[in-house]
Scaffold this motif. Structure first.
Motif, PDB file in Angstrom:
ATOM      1  N   LEU A 171       1.488   1.749   7.606  1.00 18.47           N
ATOM      2  CA  LEU A 171       2.039   3.057   7.164  1.00 18.47           C
ATOM      3  C   LEU A 171       3.544   2.725   6.611  1.00 18.47           C
ATOM      4  O   LEU A 171       3.723   3.460   5.380  1.00 18.47           O
ATOM      5  N   LEU A 172       3.849   1.737   7.001  1.00 19.46           N
ATOM      6  CA  LEU A 172       5.208   1.312   6.008  1.00 19.46           C
ATOM      7  C   LEU A 172       4.827   0.907   4.886  1.00 19.46           C
ATOM      8  O   LEU A 172       5.538   1.116   3.667  1.00 19.46           O
ATOM      9  N   GLY A 173       3.651   0.110   4.582  1.00 15.80           N
ATOM     10  CA  GLY A 173       3.208  -0.373   3.284  1.00 15.80           C
ATOM     11  C   GLY A 173       3.017   0.936   2.294  1.00 15.80           C
ATOM     12  O   GLY A 173       3.459   0.996   1.285  1.00 15.80           O
ATOM     13  N   VAL A 174       2.482   2.122   3.101  1.00 19.22           N
ATOM     14  CA  VAL A 174       1.882   3.460   2.060  1.00 19.22           C
ATOM     15  C   VAL A 174       3.368   4.006   1.722  1.00 19.22           C
ATOM     16  O   VAL A 174       3.599   4.239   0.526  1.00 19.22           O
ATOM     17  N   SER A 175       4.356   4.077   2.757  1.00 19.57           N
ATOM     18  CA  SER A 175       5.540   5.020   2.289  1.00 19.57           C
ATOM     19  C   SER A 175       6.258   4.124   1.352  1.00 19.57           C
ATOM     20  O   SER A 175       7.144   4.642   0.406  1.00 19.57           O
ATOM     21  N   PHE A 176       6.379   2.605   1.456  1.00 19.04           N
ATOM     22  CA  PHE A 176       7.128   1.860   0.632  1.00 19.04           C
ATOM     23  C   PHE A 176       6.643   1.843  -0.780  1.00 19.04           C
ATOM     24  O   PHE A 176       7.497   2.188  -1.732  1.00 19.04           O
ATOM     25  N   THR A 177       5.359   1.956  -1.107  1.00 13.40           N
ATOM     26  CA  THR A 177       4.892   1.864  -2.354  1.00 13.40           C
ATOM     27  C   THR A 177       5.087   3.262  -2.924  1.00 13.40           C
ATOM     28  O   THR A 177       5.029   3.538  -4.123  1.00 13.40           O
ATOM     29  N   THR A 178       5.317   4.567  -2.115  1.00 16.76           N
ATOM     30  CA  THR A 178       5.471   5.788  -2.491  1.00 16.76           C
ATOM     31  C   THR A 178       6.892   6.093  -2.961  1.00 16.76           C
ATOM     32  O   THR A 178       7.247   6.284  -4.205  1.00 16.76           O
ATOM     33  N   ILE A 179       7.684   5.539  -1.952  1.00 18.07           N
ATOM     34  CA  ILE A 179       9.276   5.526  -2.220  1.00 18.07           C
ATOM     35  C   ILE A 179       9.595   4.852  -3.208  1.00 18.07           C
ATOM     36  O   ILE A 179      10.559   5.436  -4.243  1.00 18.07           O
ATOM     37  N   HIS A 180       9.458   3.764  -3.478  1.00 19.71           N
ATOM     38  CA  HIS A 180       9.738   2.743  -4.584  1.00 19.71           C
ATOM     39  C   HIS A 180       8.561   2.852  -5.805  1.00 19.71           C
ATOM     40  O   HIS A 180       8.104   1.710  -6.162  1.00 19.71           O
ATOM     41  N   GLU A 181       8.109   3.906  -6.210  1.00 16.53           N
ATOM     42  CA  GLU A 181       6.979   3.978  -7.055  1.00 16.53           C
ATOM     43  C   GLU A 181       7.106   3.566  -8.603  1.00 16.53           C
ATOM     44  O   GLU A 181       6.100   3.142  -9.156  1.00 16.53           O
ATOM     45  N   ASP A 182       8.549   3.327  -9.040  1.00 16.91           N
ATOM     46  CA  ASP A 182       8.603   2.692 -10.472  1.00 16.91           C
ATOM     47  C   ASP A 182       8.992   1.096 -10.239  1.00 16.91           C
ATOM     48  O   ASP A 182       9.281   0.436 -10.927  1.00 16.91           O
ATOM     49  N   SER A 183       8.918   0.422  -8.789  1.00 17.34           N
ATOM     50  CA  SER A 183       9.304  -0.787  -8.655  1.00 17.34           C
ATOM     51  C   SER A 183       7.947  -1.414  -8.973  1.00 17.34           C
ATOM     52  O   SER A 183       7.032  -1.215  -8.780  1.00 17.34           O
ATOM     53  N   PRO A 184       8.097  -2.646  -9.410  1.00 22.35           N
ATOM     54  CA  PRO A 184       7.136  -3.754  -9.452  1.00 22.35           C
ATOM     55  C   PRO A 184       6.385  -4.504  -8.411  1.00 22.35           C
ATOM     56  O   PRO A 184       5.626  -5.118  -8.388  1.00 22.35           O
ATOM     57  N   ILE A 185       7.163  -4.190  -7.151  1.00 21.82           N
ATOM     58  CA  ILE A 185       6.877  -4.703  -5.856  1.00 21.82           C
ATOM     59  C   ILE A 185       5.607  -4.569  -5.476  1.00 21.82           C
ATOM     60  O   ILE A 185       5.255  -3.266  -5.311  1.00 21.82           O
TER      61      ILE A 185
END
Ligand SMILES: NC(=O)c1ccc[n+]([C@@H]2O[C@H](COP(=O)([O-])OP(=O)(O)OC[C@H]3O[C@@H](n4cnc5c(N)ncnc54)[C@H](OP(=O)(O)O)[C@@H]3O)[C@@H](O)[C@H]2O)c1
Length: 288
Positions: A170-184
């Protein structure tokens, strides 16, 4: 070329990944508690002719302050981080609580990964192809125990690890949502059974199970060969889940955005306690 930061990089899969990235020419920082293992890593790197690019930080990552110290050390030493590997783990058959008041496995296997993922966004964002590898459940674990996240009731060491692995998905899901403009890119990897130190304090039954796993598991080298293709560019999108080298569909009921947002919120609230030390969480979680 940016740096590679590996928690649990003093042993097992993390240590093997550290050697791969040293050979490729990166600066590699490994993190663990054992100074002896850290020194062994530096010595091995020196033998490879890469001693000047090998770094070791001693930290007990079940402690909130130690994660903050690591974030500070990394951001000071390395303006660019190409790869962050979150691999520190330690099994406990008996439930213990850290001096911060968190169940120890929850703190090491989940909170540390939450703190480091969000806390190292800036140096990762400066990389050309940044990636975070988090050894999560890759969808293979049970439900979230919302009413008992720190397993005060019915604690079992194996379940505790599985539960934290679920939280990391779930951390992976929220991380990519929160940092949606990041290339990470965020890669959740379940390596299957791999013969490593299986560091921990085991009751007799679990110790016997671990002894068996050590006989049937795959080698660290085989595991690394299954992991690397998903770390190397171009990658397979912002969020990828991998089980033993095979990509797992991001089933919405498991990689659930609502549950991920809820967990993020709960985690922030838990970490508010030492708020003065944790300002950066609010900053990264809610970018202006
Ligand atoms: N091996 C498997 O079969 C398997 C299966 C599923 C998932 N995984 C996942 O794969 C990842 C790597 O596992 P592994 O088996 O390679 O690990 P491992 O060989 O048991 O090594 C564990 C690492 O974690 C570090 N560590 C333990 N407690 C720590 C603490 N409090 N603070 C900082 N570092 C700490 C250890 O460093 P020190 O000894 O220096 O403290 C060591 O480098 C883990 O996330 C694990 O959950 C492994």
């Amino acid at each position: 070329m940016g740096a590679v930061v590996i928690t649990g990089g003093t042993d097992g899969i993390g240590r093997a990944l550290a050697t791969v990235y040293l050979r490729r020419g990166h600066d590699v920082l490994v993190v663990g508690r054992s100074t002896r293992k850290g020194q062994e890593f530096i010595t091995a790197a020196t033998d490879l002719g890469a001693g000047d690019r090998a770094h070791y930080v001693t930290a007990d990552l079940s402690r909130i302050g130690e994660n903050q110290r690591l974030i500070q050390a990394v951001t000071t030493a390395f303006p660019v981080v190409d790869v962050l590997v979150l691999g520190a783990r330690y099994h406990r058959s008996t439930r213990t609580v850290t001096s911060d008041g968190f169940e120890t496995n929850f703190a090491l296997f989940y909170l540390s990964r939450f703190l480091l993922s969000h806390g190292l966004v800036d140096p990762l964002n400066r990389a050309e192809n940044p990636v975070i590898l988090n050894f999560g459940g890759a969808g293979q674990t049970g439900p979230v125990r919302w009413d008992d996240l720190q397993l005060e009731h019915r604690y079992h060491g194996v379940d505790a690890m599985g539960h934290s692995a679920r939280l990391n998905d779930l951390l992976g899901v929220s991380f990519t949502t929160i940092h949606e403009d990041s290339p990470i890119r965020y890669v959740l990897n379940h390596p299957g059974v791999v013969v490593t130190s299986f560091a921990g304090e085991y009751d007799a039954v679990t110790a016997a199970q671990v002894a068996h796993l050590k006989q049937v598991g795959k080698t660290v080298a085989d595991s690394v060969a299954q992991i690397l293709p998903y770390l190397d560019p171009p990658g397979t999108g912002r969020l990828t889940a991998v089980l033993e080298g095979v990509r797992v569909p991001l089933e919405p009921s498991i990689f659930d955005h609502g549950a991920a947002a809820r967990l993020h919120e709960v985690t922030e609230r838990l970490l508010v306690k030492p708020r003065d030390q944790l300002e950066f969480i609010g900053r990264t979680a809610h970018p202006a």
